[in-house]
Design a protein around this motif. Structure first.
Motif, PDB file in Angstrom:
ATOM      1  N   SER A 101       0.838  -1.207   0.000  1.00 26.39           N
ATOM      2  CA  SER A 101       0.000   0.000   0.000  1.00 26.39           C
ATOM      3  C   SER A 101       0.866   1.248   0.000  1.00 26.39           C
ATOM      4  O   SER A 101       0.532   2.252  -0.631  1.00 26.39           O
ATOM      5  N   GLY A 102       2.018   1.195   0.674  1.00 27.99           N
ATOM      6  CA  GLY A 102       2.951   2.327   0.644  1.00 27.99           C
ATOM      7  C   GLY A 102       3.509   2.573  -0.748  1.00 27.99           C
ATOM      8  O   GLY A 102       3.629   3.721  -1.188  1.00 27.99           O
ATOM      9  N   LEU A 103       3.840   1.502  -1.466  1.00 31.74           N
ATOM     10  CA  LEU A 103       4.345   1.640  -2.836  1.00 31.74           C
ATOM     11  C   LEU A 103       3.276   2.223  -3.761  1.00 31.74           C
ATOM     12  O   LEU A 103       3.562   3.102  -4.579  1.00 31.74           O
ATOM     13  N   ARG A 104       2.030   1.730  -3.621  1.00 37.15           N
ATOM     14  CA  ARG A 104       0.923   2.265  -4.435  1.00 37.15           C
ATOM     15  C   ARG A 104       0.718   3.747  -4.157  1.00 37.15           C
ATOM     16  O   ARG A 104       0.575   4.550  -5.075  1.00 37.15           O
ATOM     17  N   PHE A 105       0.686   4.100  -2.872  1.00 37.96           N
ATOM     18  CA  PHE A 105       0.464   5.492  -2.482  1.00 37.96           C
ATOM     19  C   PHE A 105       1.586   6.386  -2.998  1.00 37.96           C
ATOM     20  O   PHE A 105       1.334   7.465  -3.530  1.00 37.96           O
ATOM     21  N   LEU A 106       2.819   5.945  -2.837  1.00 44.48           N
ATOM     22  CA  LEU A 106       3.976   6.716  -3.291  1.00 44.48           C
ATOM     23  C   LEU A 106       3.934   6.913  -4.806  1.00 44.48           C
ATOM     24  O   LEU A 106       4.181   8.010  -5.309  1.00 44.48           O
ATOM     25  N   ASN A 107       3.599   5.872  -5.532  1.00 39.29           N
ATOM     26  CA  ASN A 107       3.481   5.946  -6.991  1.00 39.29           C
ATOM     27  C   ASN A 107       2.397   6.957  -7.383  1.00 39.29           C
ATOM     28  O   ASN A 107       2.622   7.817  -8.241  1.00 39.29           O
ATOM     29  N   ASP A 108       1.231   6.856  -6.751  1.00 41.80           N
ATOM     30  CA  ASP A 108       0.127   7.772  -7.051  1.00 41.80           C
ATOM     31  C   ASP A 108       0.482   9.222  -6.711  1.00 41.80           C
ATOM     32  O   ASP A 108       0.186  10.135  -7.470  1.00 41.80           O
ATOM     33  N   ILE A 134       2.767  10.772  -9.294  1.00 34.22           N
ATOM     34  CA  ILE A 134       2.047  11.095 -10.529  1.00 34.22           C
ATOM     35  C   ILE A 134       1.152  12.319 -10.335  1.00 34.22           C
ATOM     36  O   ILE A 134       1.150  13.234 -11.154  1.00 34.22           O
ATOM     37  N   ILE A 135       0.411  12.343  -9.232  1.00 38.86           N
ATOM     38  CA  ILE A 135      -0.543  13.431  -8.988  1.00 38.86           C
ATOM     39  C   ILE A 135       0.160  14.765  -8.747  1.00 38.86           C
ATOM     40  O   ILE A 135      -0.225  15.788  -9.305  1.00 38.86           O
ATOM     41  N   THR A 136       1.197  14.760  -7.911  1.00 40.83           N
ATOM     42  CA  THR A 136       1.866  16.015  -7.543  1.00 40.83           C
ATOM     43  C   THR A 136       2.964  16.420  -8.524  1.00 40.83           C
ATOM     44  O   THR A 136       3.482  17.528  -8.431  1.00 40.83           O
ATOM     45  N   LYS A 137       3.335  15.498  -9.432  1.00 34.40           N
ATOM     46  CA  LYS A 137       4.433  15.737 -10.387  1.00 34.40           C
ATOM     47  C   LYS A 137       5.756  16.016  -9.667  1.00 34.40           C
ATOM     48  O   LYS A 137       6.604  16.764 -10.133  1.00 34.40           O
ATOM     49  N   GLY A 196       5.559   7.981 -12.163  1.00 38.68           N
ATOM     50  CA  GLY A 196       5.478   6.837 -11.242  1.00 38.68           C
ATOM     51  C   GLY A 196       6.822   6.153 -11.126  1.00 38.68           C
ATOM     52  O   GLY A 196       7.865   6.751 -11.376  1.00 38.68           O
ATOM     53  N   VAL A 197       6.804   4.882 -10.777  1.00 41.06           N
ATOM     54  CA  VAL A 197       8.046   4.131 -10.655  1.00 41.06           C
ATOM     55  C   VAL A 197       8.531   3.766 -12.058  1.00 41.06           C
ATOM     56  O   VAL A 197       7.767   3.268 -12.880  1.00 41.06           O
ATOM     57  N   ALA A 198       9.805   4.065 -12.338  1.00 43.00           N
ATOM     58  CA  ALA A 198      10.342   3.850 -13.685  1.00 43.00           C
ATOM     59  C   ALA A 198      10.633   2.376 -13.945  1.00 43.00           C
ATOM     60  O   ALA A 198      10.371   1.862 -15.030  1.00 43.00           O
ATOM     61  N   ASP A 199      11.196   1.706 -12.960  1.00 41.28           N
ATOM     62  CA  ASP A 199      11.551   0.287 -13.089  1.00 41.28           C
ATOM     63  C   ASP A 199      10.617  -0.538 -12.217  1.00 41.28           C
ATOM     64  O   ASP A 199      10.114  -0.060 -11.205  1.00 41.28           O
ATOM     65  N   GLY A 200      10.448  -1.777 -12.597  1.00 39.24           N
ATOM     66  CA  GLY A 200       9.737  -2.680 -11.710  1.00 39.24           C
ATOM     67  C   GLY A 200      10.599  -2.960 -10.500  1.00 39.24           C
ATOM     68  O   GLY A 200      11.815  -2.806 -10.543  1.00 39.24           O
ATOM     69  N   GLY A 237       1.456   1.498 -14.974  1.00 36.80           N
ATOM     70  CA  GLY A 237       0.177   1.489 -14.284  1.00 36.80           C
ATOM     71  C   GLY A 237       0.276   1.470 -12.777  1.00 36.80           C
ATOM     72  O   GLY A 237      -0.714   1.654 -12.088  1.00 36.80           O
ATOM     73  N   GLY A 238       1.440   1.229 -12.225  1.00 37.17           N
ATOM     74  CA  GLY A 238       1.622   1.254 -10.780  1.00 37.17           C
ATOM     75  C   GLY A 238       0.979   0.111 -10.026  1.00 37.17           C
ATOM     76  O   GLY A 238       0.760   0.205  -8.833  1.00 37.17           O
ATOM     77  N   LYS A 239       0.673  -0.988 -10.712  1.00 36.72           N
ATOM     78  CA  LYS A 239       0.052  -2.121 -10.037  1.00 36.72           C
ATOM     79  C   LYS A 239       1.058  -2.778  -9.089  1.00 36.72           C
ATOM     80  O   LYS A 239       2.195  -3.044  -9.456  1.00 36.72           O
ATOM     81  N   VAL A 240       0.610  -3.037  -7.856  1.00 35.70           N
ATOM     82  CA  VAL A 240       1.460  -3.674  -6.851  1.00 35.70           C
ATOM     83  C   VAL A 240       0.732  -4.924  -6.364  1.00 35.70           C
ATOM     84  O   VAL A 240      -0.444  -4.865  -6.015  1.00 35.70           O
TER      85      VAL A 240
END
Length: 173
Positions: A54-61, A64-67, A135-139, A159-162
């Motif tokens: 959930s931390g990775l998803r939130f960080l990714n989002d 993206i949102i805040t640029k 978002g995250v550049a690498d998996g 897509g930021g899927k975790v």
């Protein structure tokens, strides 16, 4: 002299009120004691894997949102995580969001290794994963260990899927 009907009935057992009071006291004691009992290692491991995901998803989002650019610091020796926000001048700052400051991995749970395509498999030291406006550049694949049990947390770049998977999963890049 014989006993009357009322005297026999009075000696028959507990009243409903007495039973309710006893059940209430037992429930109250359980409510106080159970949260203080140590959690089994498997529960802490699963909880840590879900918190990390959930931390990775939130960080990714958020990236993206805040640029903005964020960095996830994974300390394999200390089994800790830290998130920083990168200022336009390149300075690492503490993010303003409280969610980013919370502990993602519980005590007693190890970060066994981290696999990032640009670094390969890292088993010691610190791994820094950047999250940019895209978002995250690498998996990223993170293996957590608690006792003899493993969980794998996989963050996909598009897509930021975790996902969280039970066991030590070796996923090809």
């Amino acid at each position: 002299m014989s006993k009357g009907k009322n005297e026999d009935r009075d000696q028959a057992g507990f009243t409903l009120l007495e039973l309710m009071v006893v059940i209430f006291i037992i429930a109250l004691a359980a409510g106080i004691v159970l949260p203080r009992l140590p959690e089994p290692e498997g529960t802490r491991l699963k909880s840590s894997a879900r918190n990390l995901a959930s931390g990775l998803r939130f960080l990714n989002d958020q990236a993206i949102i805040t640029k903005k650019v964020y960095r996830l610091h994974l300390h394999l020796g200390e089994n800790t995580t830290r998130i920083t926000e990168v200022s336009p001048s390149g300075e690492e700052l503490q993010p303003g969001d409280q969610f980013m400051g919370r502990r993602l991995i519980e005590e007693g749970i190890d970060i066994e290794d981290v696999n990032v395509p640009t670094l390969g498999l890292v088993t010691e030291g610190e791994v820094i994963v950047p999250f940019g406006p895209g978002g995250v550049a690498d998996g990223i694949i993170i293996h957590l260990k608690g006792g003899e049990k493993h969980y794998t947390v996989i963050a996909n770049p598009s897509g930021g899927k975790v996902t969280v998977q039970d066991g030590y999963q070796e996923v090809g890049s």
